[in-house]
Design a protein around this motif. Structure first.
Motif, short mmCIF file in Angstrom:
data_model
loop_
_atom_site.label_atom_id
_atom_site.label_comp_id
_atom_site.label_asym_id
_atom_site.label_seq_id
_atom_site.Cartn_x
_atom_site.Cartn_y
_atom_site.Cartn_z
N SER A 19 -5.53 11.21 -11.09
CA SER A 19 -5.47 11.20 -9.62
C SER A 19 -6.21 10.04 -9.00
CB SER A 19 -6.03 12.52 -9.06
OG SER A 19 -7.42 12.62 -9.27
N TRP A 20 -7.22 9.50 -9.72
CA TRP A 20 -8.04 8.45 -9.11
C TRP A 20 -7.36 7.09 -9.11
CZ3 TRP A 20 -10.81 4.51 -12.00
CH2 TRP A 20 -10.61 4.60 -13.40
N TYR A 21 -6.16 6.99 -9.66
CA TYR A 21 -5.39 5.77 -9.53
C TYR A 21 -3.94 6.05 -9.15
CZ TYR A 21 -4.60 6.74 -14.54
OH TYR A 21 -4.32 7.31 -15.74
N GLU A 22 -3.73 7.18 -8.50
CA GLU A 22 -2.41 7.51 -7.97
C GLU A 22 -2.49 7.70 -6.46
OE1 GLU A 22 -1.18 10.98 -10.08
OE2 GLU A 22 -0.55 9.84 -11.85
N ALA A 23 -1.42 7.32 -5.76
CA ALA A 23 -1.41 7.40 -4.30
C ALA A 23 -1.66 8.82 -3.80
CB ALA A 23 -0.09 6.86 -3.76
N LEU A 24 -1.09 9.80 -4.48
CA LEU A 24 -1.24 11.19 -4.04
C LEU A 24 -2.68 11.68 -4.18
CD1 LEU A 24 2.01 12.88 -5.39
CD2 LEU A 24 1.45 12.26 -3.03
N GLY A 25 -3.48 10.98 -4.96
CA GLY A 25 -4.88 11.38 -5.13
C GLY A 25 -5.79 10.85 -4.05
N MET A 26 -5.26 10.02 -3.16
CA MET A 26 -6.07 9.42 -2.11
C MET A 26 -5.99 10.24 -0.83
SD MET A 26 -7.32 6.94 -3.71
CE MET A 26 -7.06 7.39 -5.43
N ASP A 27 -7.12 10.34 -0.13
CA ASP A 27 -7.19 11.13 1.09
C ASP A 27 -7.15 10.28 2.36
OD1 ASP A 27 -9.49 12.79 -0.88
OD2 ASP A 27 -7.65 13.76 -0.19
N TYR A 28 -7.59 9.05 2.25
CA TYR A 28 -7.65 8.18 3.42
C TYR A 28 -7.09 6.81 3.09
CZ TYR A 28 -10.75 11.82 5.12
OH TYR A 28 -11.27 13.03 5.51
N TRP A 29 -6.41 6.23 4.09
CA TRP A 29 -5.80 4.92 3.93
C TRP A 29 -6.19 4.05 5.12
CZ3 TRP A 29 -2.10 3.62 0.04
CH2 TRP A 29 -1.83 4.66 -0.87
N GLY A 30 -6.47 2.78 4.85
CA GLY A 30 -6.68 1.84 5.92
C GLY A 30 -5.35 1.40 6.51
N LYS A 31 -5.41 0.55 7.52
CA LYS A 31 -4.18 0.09 8.19
C LYS A 31 -3.51 -1.04 7.43
CE LYS A 31 -5.58 1.52 12.82
NZ LYS A 31 -5.83 1.09 14.21
N GLY A 32 -4.21 -1.65 6.51
CA GLY A 32 -3.63 -2.71 5.70
C GLY A 32 -3.98 -4.10 6.18
N THR A 33 -4.00 -5.02 5.24
CA THR A 33 -4.21 -6.43 5.55
C THR A 33 -3.18 -7.22 4.75
OG1 THR A 33 -5.84 -8.22 5.64
CG2 THR A 33 -5.98 -6.74 3.75
N LEU A 34 -2.54 -8.17 5.40
CA LEU A 34 -1.45 -8.91 4.79
C LEU A 34 -1.96 -10.09 3.96
CD1 LEU A 34 1.60 -9.43 4.45
CD2 LEU A 34 1.50 -10.78 6.57
N VAL A 35 -1.47 -10.17 2.75
CA VAL A 35 -1.74 -11.31 1.88
C VAL A 35 -0.40 -12.00 1.60
CG1 VAL A 35 -2.46 -12.03 -0.43
CG2 VAL A 35 -3.76 -10.27 0.80
N THR A 36 -0.35 -13.28 1.91
CA THR A 36 0.87 -14.06 1.68
C THR A 36 0.53 -15.23 0.76
OG1 THR A 36 1.68 -13.50 3.89
CG2 THR A 36 2.75 -15.35 2.75
N VAL A 37 1.24 -15.32 -0.35
CA VAL A 37 1.01 -16.39 -1.32
C VAL A 37 2.25 -17.28 -1.33
CG1 VAL A 37 0.40 -16.96 -3.69
CG2 VAL A 37 -0.38 -14.80 -2.69
#
Length: 127
Positions: free
Chosen positions: A107-125
């Motif tokens: 669970s500690w490396y699966e999305a369903l195991g997470m309780d909170y999410w940030g809004k995101g930051t865009l990385v463009t390479v």
């Protein structure tokens, strides 16, 4: 309620580096896991790296091993993602995550195991 604020995204050329930061709104003793997921345009969300705060154990996706490193600063309630040797395929929105539930199995490396999410930051390479 935990709030996560990401920073550090931007535009970089292939082969370059960026460091993402994620600050949690409360002391990390109430958080078991913090880390990062990403989602590229038209693709599914994927695991990048997570850190189990009570054990100091980190896990990185195979696609970023040897290039990305997750770390933490307990005094600042902050988790970092150092990204080196960036590739165009690393382009994505990067989301900070946190789990206040004790990890179980994978669970500690699966999305369903997470309780909170940030809004995101865009990385463009760029190539």
């Amino acid at each position: 309620q935990v709030q996560l604020v990401e920073s550090g995204g931007g535009l970089v050329q292939a082969g370059g580096s960026l460091r993402l930061s994620c600050a949690a709104s409360e002391r990390t003793f109430s958080i078991y896991t913090m880390g990062w997921f990403r989602q590229a345009p038209g693709k599914e969300r994927e695991f990048v790296a997570t850190f189990r705060l009570n054990t100091g154990i980190a896990r990185h996706a195979d696609s970023v091993k040897g290039r990305f490193t997750i770390s933490r600063d307990n005094d600042k309630n902050t988790v970092y993602l150092q990204m080196n040797s960036l590739k165009p395929e690393d382009t994505a929105d990067y989301y900070c995550v946190a789990a206040t539930r004790a990890p179980f199995g994978s669970s500690w490396y699966e999305a369903l195991g997470m309780d909170y999410w940030g809004k995101g930051t865009l990385v463009t390479v760029s190539s």
